[in-house]
Enzyme design. Structure first.
Site, PDB file in Angstrom:
ATOM      1  N   ASP A  52     -73.878-121.562 -42.125  1.00 33.40           N
ATOM      2  CA  ASP A  52     -73.229-120.387 -41.531  1.00 33.40           C
ATOM      3  C   ASP A  52     -72.252-120.858 -40.455  1.00 33.40           C
ATOM      4  O   ASP A  52     -72.155-122.042 -40.162  1.00 33.40           O
ATOM      5  CB  ASP A  52     -74.266-119.432 -40.919  1.00 33.40           C
ATOM      6  CG  ASP A  52     -75.230-120.145 -39.988  1.00 33.40           C
ATOM      7  OD1 ASP A  52     -74.842-121.152 -39.364  1.00 33.40           O
ATOM      8  OD2 ASP A  52     -76.381-119.695 -39.869  1.00 33.40           O
ATOM      9  N   ASP A  54     -70.970-120.119 -36.454  1.00 42.73           N
ATOM     10  CA  ASP A  54     -71.253-119.442 -35.188  1.00 42.73           C
ATOM     11  C   ASP A  54     -69.980-119.443 -34.361  1.00 42.73           C
ATOM     12  O   ASP A  54     -69.219-120.405 -34.373  1.00 42.73           O
ATOM     13  CB  ASP A  54     -72.350-120.186 -34.415  1.00 42.73           C
ATOM     14  CG  ASP A  54     -73.614-120.334 -35.243  1.00 42.73           C
ATOM     15  OD1 ASP A  54     -74.228-119.311 -35.563  1.00 42.73           O
ATOM     16  OD2 ASP A  54     -73.966-121.484 -35.590  1.00 42.73           O
ATOM     17  N   ASP A 128     -77.085-128.654 -27.381  1.00 41.17           N
ATOM     18  CA  ASP A 128     -78.108-129.693 -27.526  1.00 41.17           C
ATOM     19  C   ASP A 128     -77.534-131.073 -27.851  1.00 41.17           C
ATOM     20  O   ASP A 128     -77.600-131.985 -27.042  1.00 41.17           O
ATOM     21  CB  ASP A 128     -79.194-129.251 -28.529  1.00 41.17           C
ATOM     22  CG  ASP A 128     -78.656-128.718 -29.848  1.00 41.17           C
ATOM     23  OD1 ASP A 128     -77.425-128.744 -30.054  1.00 41.17           O
ATOM     24  OD2 ASP A 128     -79.474-128.273 -30.684  1.00 41.17           O
TER      25      ASP A 128
HETATM   26  P1  ATP Z   1     -77.756-124.986 -38.666  1.00 43.83           P
HETATM   27  O1  ATP Z   1     -77.066-125.792 -39.691  1.00 43.83           O
HETATM   28  O2  ATP Z   1     -79.233-125.060 -38.764  1.00 43.83           O
HETATM   29  O3  ATP Z   1     -77.232-123.573 -38.494  1.00 43.83           O
HETATM   30  P2  ATP Z   1     -76.687-125.269 -36.006  1.00 43.83           P
HETATM   31  O4  ATP Z   1     -76.359-126.500 -35.215  1.00 43.83           O
HETATM   32  O5  ATP Z   1     -75.560-124.348 -36.318  1.00 43.83           O
HETATM   33  O6  ATP Z   1     -77.428-125.766 -37.298  1.00 43.83           O
HETATM   34  P3  ATP Z   1     -77.908-123.008 -34.770  1.00 43.83           P
HETATM   35  O7  ATP Z   1     -79.356-122.782 -34.501  1.00 43.83           O
HETATM   36  O8  ATP Z   1     -77.200-122.119 -35.718  1.00 43.83           O
HETATM   37  O9  ATP Z   1     -77.807-124.518 -35.231  1.00 43.83           O
HETATM   38  O10 ATP Z   1     -77.188-123.001 -33.359  1.00 43.83           O
HETATM   39  C1  ATP Z   1     -75.777-123.018 -33.213  1.00 43.83           C
HETATM   40  C2  ATP Z   1     -75.405-123.906 -32.054  1.00 43.83           C
HETATM   41  O11 ATP Z   1     -75.984-123.407 -30.845  1.00 43.83           O
HETATM   42  C3  ATP Z   1     -75.907-125.340 -32.147  1.00 43.83           C
HETATM   43  O12 ATP Z   1     -75.058-126.138 -32.896  1.00 43.83           O
HETATM   44  C4  ATP Z   1     -75.938-125.760 -30.698  1.00 43.83           C
HETATM   45  O13 ATP Z   1     -74.661-126.061 -30.211  1.00 43.83           O
HETATM   46  C5  ATP Z   1     -76.402-124.485 -30.017  1.00 43.83           C
HETATM   47  N1  ATP Z   1     -77.880-124.452 -29.930  1.00 43.83           N
HETATM   48  C6  ATP Z   1     -78.745-123.868 -30.784  1.00 43.83           C
HETATM   49  N2  ATP Z   1     -80.007-124.020 -30.390  1.00 43.83           N
HETATM   50  C7  ATP Z   1     -79.955-124.721 -29.240  1.00 43.83           C
HETATM   51  C8  ATP Z   1     -80.934-125.193 -28.323  1.00 43.83           C
HETATM   52  N3  ATP Z   1     -82.228-124.968 -28.526  1.00 43.83           N
HETATM   53  N4  ATP Z   1     -80.499-125.873 -27.232  1.00 43.83           N
HETATM   54  C9  ATP Z   1     -79.183-126.079 -27.021  1.00 43.83           C
HETATM   55  N5  ATP Z   1     -78.221-125.674 -27.848  1.00 43.83           N
HETATM   56  C10 ATP Z   1     -78.582-124.994 -28.936  1.00 43.83           C
HETATM   57 MG    MG Z   2     -75.709-122.408 -37.287  1.00 39.39          MG
END
Ligand code: ATP
Ligand code: MG
Length: 492
Positions: A52, A54, A128
């Site tokens: 997805d 964000d 993160d």
């Molecule tokens: P995925 O492929 O699982 O969606 P993602 O990196 O996009 O991976 P998300 O949970 O959708 O993960 O979160 C979007 C963004 O928000 C992350 O890339 C990160 O920058 C930030 N983020 C999410 N969770 C955390 C956390 N627990 N601590 C710090 N930053 C976070």
């Molecule tokens: Mg994501």
């Protein structure tokens, strides 16, 4: 900070769905800054297909609401953000965040509220991993890279921003995220993380709500690399925090089921994440069945009670939603039905809503060397592809064999005449509602401890002296975390 050319990073607007472009464009038009951030940017740069996209902006949630009106819903308390609907898609839009104020962190350093708006520079520090902290402005064709994340992409290194211990204390779920991304992307984990990532530190996960841990466990199960992440969960001590009664040993059944799950995802097939919980908890379930059988409980009642017990104990770690619990218990119950079906029920069984999952489960058991299925996995596999005539013959043959073995058994011990009925009983009888169940074990620690909504909030199990008794973390609504307090036995 360096500004990278999107095209040089392999990024182009043609890879982006119209929904995310719509969100970025609408916010820009309203005079705000807006970027794509997180997994979408990271995965595109790595040549993977993003799950997805964000978005992040300097507009506050209420300003985002003004821009998108009825297409926008503000969600979350600890971490407030906007859900914007664009066509049939949902885009998560976050506001730049500054470091949290002191008052909203717990004594163990966990952030309890994180809604302090800030600048893009402040927002970057709060993310993160370096590879998750690149800001892509598709219309300008640029990527803002504040920490040379591009090098980590190239060297396939997972690096936490800031001090790893502090970052894990702030949000222990980052430990799970470390293993998830390392497994998913096949990245190596930065030695600075490895140095502090001890089983002791995973104890911090006890402070995370079991609802959030369930969500995270689902992400681990469905990312397409479950088989790779399982040994990592054990090695880093996460397994024990996630699963109450499952010994940290990967048995052949789990391994086969994990590989099967990964393959299905690769082929674009759907998976029910609760299925893997059914796999993981299968052995504890059988052991619990035996416990009741030894007490003289009749088999059906023993299974029903064992199922409830095992799920109740698991709920101290991850709260499996009610519908998923029912699914798991039905898959288990199907194992008995499929093993020894009455001939006149075979046709109806094969069109039962839970047949497919129950059959898949049985076949995985059988193929991983479980002989207690008595070959019925293969039997059902071939049954499904037979013509009607062949099915009739197969049922006839099955019936003769069944009668033979029943005669043998009854010469030793009289088998009671079974009811001849083609009707299939419900697999799982709902015994009580979730709310009744969770209220039931009103043991001592629940007394005089009501949360803000008037519900009973059990006292968290913390080391004496670590968190003060009136600390906000102890006032949050929590479930029982101590297995010693989980009451077993007939729940009626
Ligand atoms: P995925 O492929 O699982 O969606 P993602 O990196 O996009 O991976 P998300 O949970 O959708 O993960 O979160 C979007 C963004 O928000 C992350 O890339 C990160 O920058 C930030 N983020 C999410 N969770 C955390 C956390 N627990 N601590 C710090 N930053 C976070
Ligand atoms: Mg994501």
């Amino acid at each position: 900070m360096q500004t990278l050319h999107a095209s040089k990073c392999g990024l182009s607007t043609t890879q982006l769905p119209s929904s995310i472009l719509d969100v970025i464009d609408s916010l820009t038009k309203a005079g705000y800054e807006a970027y794509i951030v997180g997994g979408g940017v990271r995965d595109l740069m790595l040549g993977l297909e993003p799950k997805d996209f964000d978005a992040v902006t300097n507009a506050t949630p209420s300003q985002i609401k003004e821009v998108f009106g009825r297409r926008c819903r503000i969600i979350g308390r600890r971490f407030e953000l906007a859900h914007v609907y664009s066509g049939r898609e949902l885009i998560e839009v976050a506001t730049f965040r500054a470091p949290p104020k002191k008052a909203v962190t717990s004594a163990s350093g966990m952030i309890l509220r994180d809604n302090n708006w800030g600048s893009i520079e402040e927002d970057f520090v709060r993310r993160d991993f370096s590879i998750n902290a690149m800001y892509y402005q598709p219309r300008k064709g640029i990527v803002l890279d504040f920490c040379n994340a591009i090098d980590d992409i190239k060297s396939k290194t997972l690096r936490l921003l800031g001090d790893p211990t502090l970052r894990f204390e702030e949000d222990p779920v980052r430990m799970l995220r470390t293993l998830r991304f390392a497994a998913k992307l096949n990245f190596s984990i930065d030695p600075a993380i490895l140095k502090v990532f001890t089983p002791e530190l995973t104890m911090l996960l006890r402070d995370v709500s079991p609802h959030r841990l369930y969500d995270e466990s689902q992400k681990l199960f469905t990312m397409g690399h479950l088989n790779r992440v399982m040994p990592m969960l054990i090695e880093f001590g996460i397994w024990k925090q996630l699963f109450a009664d499952i010994p940290p040993v990967i048995n052949p059944f789990m391994e086969r089921a994990a590989k099967n799950t990964d393959q299905r995802i690769q082929m674009g097939k759907t998976i029910n994440p609760a299925f893997f919980y059914a796999v993981l908890l299968w052995k504890p379930f059988l052991e619990r069945c035996e416990f009741y059988a030894n007490k003289g409980t009749v088999a059906a009642e023993a299974r029903a009670q064992a199922g409830l017990d095992v799920l109740k104990r698991q709920a101290t770690r991850t709260i499996i939603p009610r519908f998923a619990e029912t699914f798991i218990r039905e898959v288990w119950e199907m194992q008995t039905r499929l093993l020894n079906p009455k001939p006149q029920q075979i046709q109806a069984l094969s069109s039962h809503a839970r047949f497919r999952a129950g059959f898949d489960f049985m076949l995985l058991r059988e193929k991983s060397g479980d002989e207690t299925t008595q070959g019925m996995g293969i039997w059902w596999e071939s049954y499904q592809v037979m013509s009607n005539d062949e099915k009739e013959r197969a049922i006839g043959q099955y019936n003769r064999q069944r009668n033979k073995s029943r005669r043998k058994a009854s010469s030793a011990e009289q088998v009671p005449e079974e009811q001849v009925s083609a009707r299939i009983e419900p697999l799982v009888k709902e015994t009580e509602s979730r709310s009744r169940r969770s209220r039931k074990p009103a043991a001592q620690p629940y007394e005089n401890n009501r949360d803000s909504r008037g519900g009973r909030a059990p006292v968290a199990q913390v080391e004496p002296g670590t968190i003060h008794a009136d600390h906000p973390i102890l006032k949050r609504r929590r479930v029982q975390r101590d297995l010693k307090q989980v009451v077993f036995g007939p729940t009626q």
